[in-house]
Design a protein around this motif. Structure first.
Motif, PDB file in Angstrom:
ATOM      1  N   GLY A 109      23.464  40.819  26.452  1.00  0.00           N
ATOM      2  CA  GLY A 109      24.736  41.091  26.931  1.00  0.00           C
ATOM      3  C   GLY A 109      25.213  39.808  27.882  1.00  0.00           C
ATOM      4  N   ALA A 110      26.390  39.603  27.771  1.00  0.00           N
ATOM      5  CA  ALA A 110      27.077  38.636  29.019  1.00  0.00           C
ATOM      6  C   ALA A 110      28.213  39.160  29.873  1.00  0.00           C
ATOM      7  CB  ALA A 110      27.708  37.516  28.219  1.00  0.00           C
ATOM      8  N   GLU A 111      28.241  38.909  31.058  1.00  0.00           N
ATOM      9  CA  GLU A 111      29.188  39.614  31.878  1.00  0.00           C
ATOM     10  C   GLU A 111      29.352  41.017  31.652  1.00  0.00           C
ATOM     11  OE1 GLU A 111      30.459  37.511  34.084  1.00  0.00           O
ATOM     12  OE2 GLU A 111      29.586  35.646  32.977  1.00  0.00           O
ATOM     13  N   LEU A 112      28.355  41.741  31.616  1.00  0.00           N
ATOM     14  CA  LEU A 112      28.454  43.031  31.414  1.00  0.00           C
ATOM     15  C   LEU A 112      29.378  43.921  32.221  1.00  0.00           C
ATOM     16  CD1 LEU A 112      24.599  44.161  30.303  1.00  0.00           C
ATOM     17  CD2 LEU A 112      26.672  43.719  28.905  1.00  0.00           C
ATOM     18  N   SER A 113      29.083  43.881  33.413  1.00  0.00           N
ATOM     19  CA  SER A 113      30.009  44.611  34.254  1.00  0.00           C
ATOM     20  C   SER A 113      31.364  44.348  34.152  1.00  0.00           C
ATOM     21  CB  SER A 113      29.405  44.369  35.784  1.00  0.00           C
ATOM     22  OG  SER A 113      29.868  43.254  36.237  1.00  0.00           O
ATOM     23  N   LEU A 114      31.869  43.251  33.820  1.00  0.00           N
ATOM     24  CA  LEU A 114      33.289  42.812  33.917  1.00  0.00           C
ATOM     25  C   LEU A 114      33.940  43.186  32.327  1.00  0.00           C
ATOM     26  CD1 LEU A 114      33.549  39.433  35.688  1.00  0.00           C
ATOM     27  CD2 LEU A 114      34.442  41.618  36.355  1.00  0.00           C
ATOM     28  N   PHE A 119      31.160  50.048  34.333  1.00  0.00           N
ATOM     29  CA  PHE A 119      30.470  49.523  35.535  1.00  0.00           C
ATOM     30  C   PHE A 119      31.465  49.214  36.821  1.00  0.00           C
ATOM     31  CE2 PHE A 119      27.798  47.988  31.881  1.00  0.00           C
ATOM     32  CZ  PHE A 119      26.643  48.867  32.031  1.00  0.00           C
ATOM     33  N   LEU A 120      32.391  49.018  36.516  1.00  0.00           N
ATOM     34  CA  LEU A 120      33.487  48.777  37.503  1.00  0.00           C
ATOM     35  C   LEU A 120      34.925  49.369  37.218  1.00  0.00           C
ATOM     36  CD1 LEU A 120      32.842  44.709  37.995  1.00  0.00           C
ATOM     37  CD2 LEU A 120      32.272  46.697  39.831  1.00  0.00           C
ATOM     38  N   PRO A 121      35.587  49.702  38.324  1.00  0.00           N
ATOM     39  CA  PRO A 121      36.865  50.244  38.050  1.00  0.00           C
ATOM     40  C   PRO A 121      37.717  49.411  37.340  1.00  0.00           C
ATOM     41  CG  PRO A 121      36.850  49.565  40.480  1.00  0.00           C
ATOM     42  CD  PRO A 121      35.336  49.308  39.750  1.00  0.00           C
ATOM     43  N   GLY A 122      38.712  49.997  36.534  1.00  0.00           N
ATOM     44  CA  GLY A 122      39.521  49.288  35.681  1.00  0.00           C
ATOM     45  C   GLY A 122      39.500  49.533  34.398  1.00  0.00           C
ATOM     46  N   SER A 123      40.381  49.701  33.330  1.00  0.00           N
ATOM     47  CA  SER A 123      40.523  49.994  32.069  1.00  0.00           C
ATOM     48  C   SER A 123      40.270  48.870  31.309  1.00  0.00           C
ATOM     49  CB  SER A 123      41.910  50.580  31.596  1.00  0.00           C
ATOM     50  OG  SER A 123      42.919  49.640  31.988  1.00  0.00           O
ATOM     51  N   ASN A 124      40.139  47.333  31.835  1.00  0.00           N
ATOM     52  CA  ASN A 124      40.062  46.341  31.046  1.00  0.00           C
ATOM     53  C   ASN A 124      39.415  45.307  31.840  1.00  0.00           C
ATOM     54  OD1 ASN A 124      42.335  44.893  32.318  1.00  0.00           O
ATOM     55  ND2 ASN A 124      43.589  46.127  30.747  1.00  0.00           N
ATOM     56  N   GLY A 125      39.229  44.168  31.311  1.00  0.00           N
ATOM     57  CA  GLY A 125      38.387  43.128  32.016  1.00  0.00           C
ATOM     58  C   GLY A 125      39.585  42.581  33.143  1.00  0.00           C
ATOM     59  N   HIS A 126      40.658  42.535  32.956  1.00  0.00           N
ATOM     60  CA  HIS A 126      41.551  41.860  33.625  1.00  0.00           C
ATOM     61  C   HIS A 126      41.639  42.684  34.911  1.00  0.00           C
ATOM     62  CE1 HIS A 126      45.332  40.047  35.299  1.00  0.00           C
ATOM     63  NE2 HIS A 126      45.720  41.341  35.483  1.00  0.00           N
ATOM     64  N   GLU A 127      42.028  44.383  34.732  1.00  0.00           N
ATOM     65  CA  GLU A 127      41.815  45.062  35.880  1.00  0.00           C
ATOM     66  C   GLU A 127      40.638  44.988  36.695  1.00  0.00           C
ATOM     67  OE1 GLU A 127      43.084  49.023  34.442  1.00  0.00           O
ATOM     68  OE2 GLU A 127      45.341  48.244  33.815  1.00  0.00           O
ATOM     69  N   ARG A 128      39.337  45.018  35.967  1.00  0.00           N
ATOM     70  CA  ARG A 128      38.371  45.079  36.855  1.00  0.00           C
ATOM     71  C   ARG A 128      38.072  43.573  37.513  1.00  0.00           C
ATOM     72  NH1 ARG A 128      36.764  47.630  32.070  1.00  0.00           N
ATOM     73  NH2 ARG A 128      36.432  45.816  30.843  1.00  0.00           N
ATOM     74  N   THR A 129      38.655  42.543  37.092  1.00  0.00           N
ATOM     75  CA  THR A 129      38.500  41.296  37.669  1.00  0.00           C
ATOM     76  C   THR A 129      39.417  41.447  39.208  1.00  0.00           C
ATOM     77  OG1 THR A 129      37.759  40.243  35.851  1.00  0.00           O
ATOM     78  CG2 THR A 129      38.925  38.753  37.677  1.00  0.00           C
ATOM     79  N   GLU A 130      40.610  42.069  38.609  1.00  0.00           N
ATOM     80  CA  GLU A 130      41.547  42.199  39.825  1.00  0.00           C
ATOM     81  C   GLU A 130      41.044  42.942  41.099  1.00  0.00           C
ATOM     82  OE1 GLU A 130      45.081  41.058  40.413  1.00  0.00           O
ATOM     83  OE2 GLU A 130      43.883  39.454  39.125  1.00  0.00           O
ATOM     84  N   ALA A 131      40.228  43.919  40.363  1.00  0.00           N
ATOM     85  CA  ALA A 131      39.601  44.939  41.458  1.00  0.00           C
ATOM     86  C   ALA A 131      38.702  44.161  42.371  1.00  0.00           C
ATOM     87  CB  ALA A 131      38.914  46.060  40.773  1.00  0.00           C
ATOM     88  N   LEU A 132      37.857  43.165  41.901  1.00  0.00           N
ATOM     89  CA  LEU A 132      36.946  42.223  42.640  1.00  0.00           C
ATOM     90  C   LEU A 132      37.794  41.443  43.574  1.00  0.00           C
ATOM     91  CD1 LEU A 132      34.042  41.524  40.051  1.00  0.00           C
ATOM     92  CD2 LEU A 132      34.268  43.145  41.899  1.00  0.00           C
ATOM     93  N   LEU A 133      38.803  40.986  43.078  1.00  0.00           N
ATOM     94  CA  LEU A 133      39.509  39.876  43.700  1.00  0.00           C
ATOM     95  C   LEU A 133      40.065  40.502  44.988  1.00  0.00           C
ATOM     96  CD1 LEU A 133      40.758  37.453  40.808  1.00  0.00           C
ATOM     97  CD2 LEU A 133      38.665  37.153  42.498  1.00  0.00           C
ATOM     98  N   LYS A 134      40.903  41.645  44.610  1.00  0.00           N
ATOM     99  CA  LYS A 134      41.882  42.281  45.627  1.00  0.00           C
ATOM    100  C   LYS A 134      41.110  43.342  46.642  1.00  0.00           C
ATOM    101  CE  LYS A 134      45.940  41.199  42.801  1.00  0.00           C
ATOM    102  NZ  LYS A 134      47.224  41.874  42.103  1.00  0.00           N
ATOM    103  N   THR A 135      40.030  43.697  46.277  1.00  0.00           N
ATOM    104  CA  THR A 135      39.515  44.594  47.208  1.00  0.00           C
ATOM    105  C   THR A 135      39.228  43.962  48.594  1.00  0.00           C
ATOM    106  OG1 THR A 135      38.466  45.754  45.428  1.00  0.00           O
ATOM    107  CG2 THR A 135      37.532  46.193  47.709  1.00  0.00           C
TER     108      THR A 135
END
Length: 230
Positions: A109-114, A119-135
């Motif tokens: 795999g590649a970038e599995l958690s995103l 693996f991370l909160p969020g229904s899609n990659g954009h939301e998961r990335t936002e969760a990391l950036l804004k937490t």
């Protein structure tokens, strides 16, 4: 450095169903791979994408040119259960190539958690990335601390599903389970040796190198012939 390599995209399909490699023409793919070997002087190619048929086509063409093949499914928005099914399919395809004489590396795999659900909160990659950036920073550590166990469970399931003995490695934040002894650090972090996962349908050795910056992004599995078990 034992070789020179480059990635070749066979088509990543996003959540809207749009592929990054269209139109798909095997003759064009073969031409591209010849350029990679002859003009770029590469000895290896990592073929990525979300369609196992296209991955196998590109991998076979690369192997026919004498390139080391990194068979690398790159998927988006699959559940871990769906991804395990796809990885089992890809493992069998990679093994067929190896049995035909190719030098093959299976990448789980590649970038599995995103890009994988769960693996991370969020229904899609954009939301998961936002969760990391804004937490907030004080909350980010506890959030990421939950990821290693999820990644470990998934990788253990992937190894059991393919019945693949081998080694795995991880960045220090990942704490990949079942180490037997550590290997010298490489550019992607610590390398650890894991015990054999049991006899299986794929006579392969598995070498993993989890490339990660704290979120659990993937593991490389080198597929090689194993000596008979004693």
């Amino acid at each position: 450095m034992r070789g020179n390599g480059i990635s070749y995209d066979t088509g990543y399909r996003n959540e809207f169903g749009v592929s990054t490699h269209e139109p798909w023409d095997p003759e064009v793919v073969a031409r591209d791979l010849r350029v990679i070997r002859d003009d770029l002087h590469c000895t290896a190619v990592r073929v990525t994408g979300g369609d196992p048929d296209k991955l196998e086509t590109a991998a076979r063409l690369a192997a026919d040119l004498g390139l080391e093949v990194w068979f690398s499914p790159f998927t988006g928005e699959l559940t871990t259960a769906d991804l395990l099914v796809l990885l089992a399919d890809c493992a069998e395809r990679a093994e067929r190539l190896r049995l035909a004489g190719a030098d093959v590396v299976l990448v789980t795999g590649a970038e599995l958690s995103l890009f994988t659900v769960g693996f991370l909160p969020g229904s899609n990659g954009h939301e998961r990335t936002e969760a990391l950036l804004k937490t907030p920073r004080e909350q980010l550590g506890p959030l990421l601390a939950q990821v290693p166990a999820k990644i470990n469970d998934f990788l253990a399931d992937a190894v059991r599903l393919g019945h693949l003995p081998g080694r795995r490695g991880a960045g220090r934040a990942q704490r990949v389970d079942r180490p037997v002894r550590e290997r010298p650090p490489g550019p992607a972090g610590r390398r650890v040796r894991a015990g054999r996962a049991g006899a299986g349908r794929l006579p392969a050795r598995v070498v993993g190198n989890l490339r990660n910056r704290g979120c659990g992004h993937g593991v490389r599995l080198h597929v090689r012939q194993l000596p008979p078990a004693r």
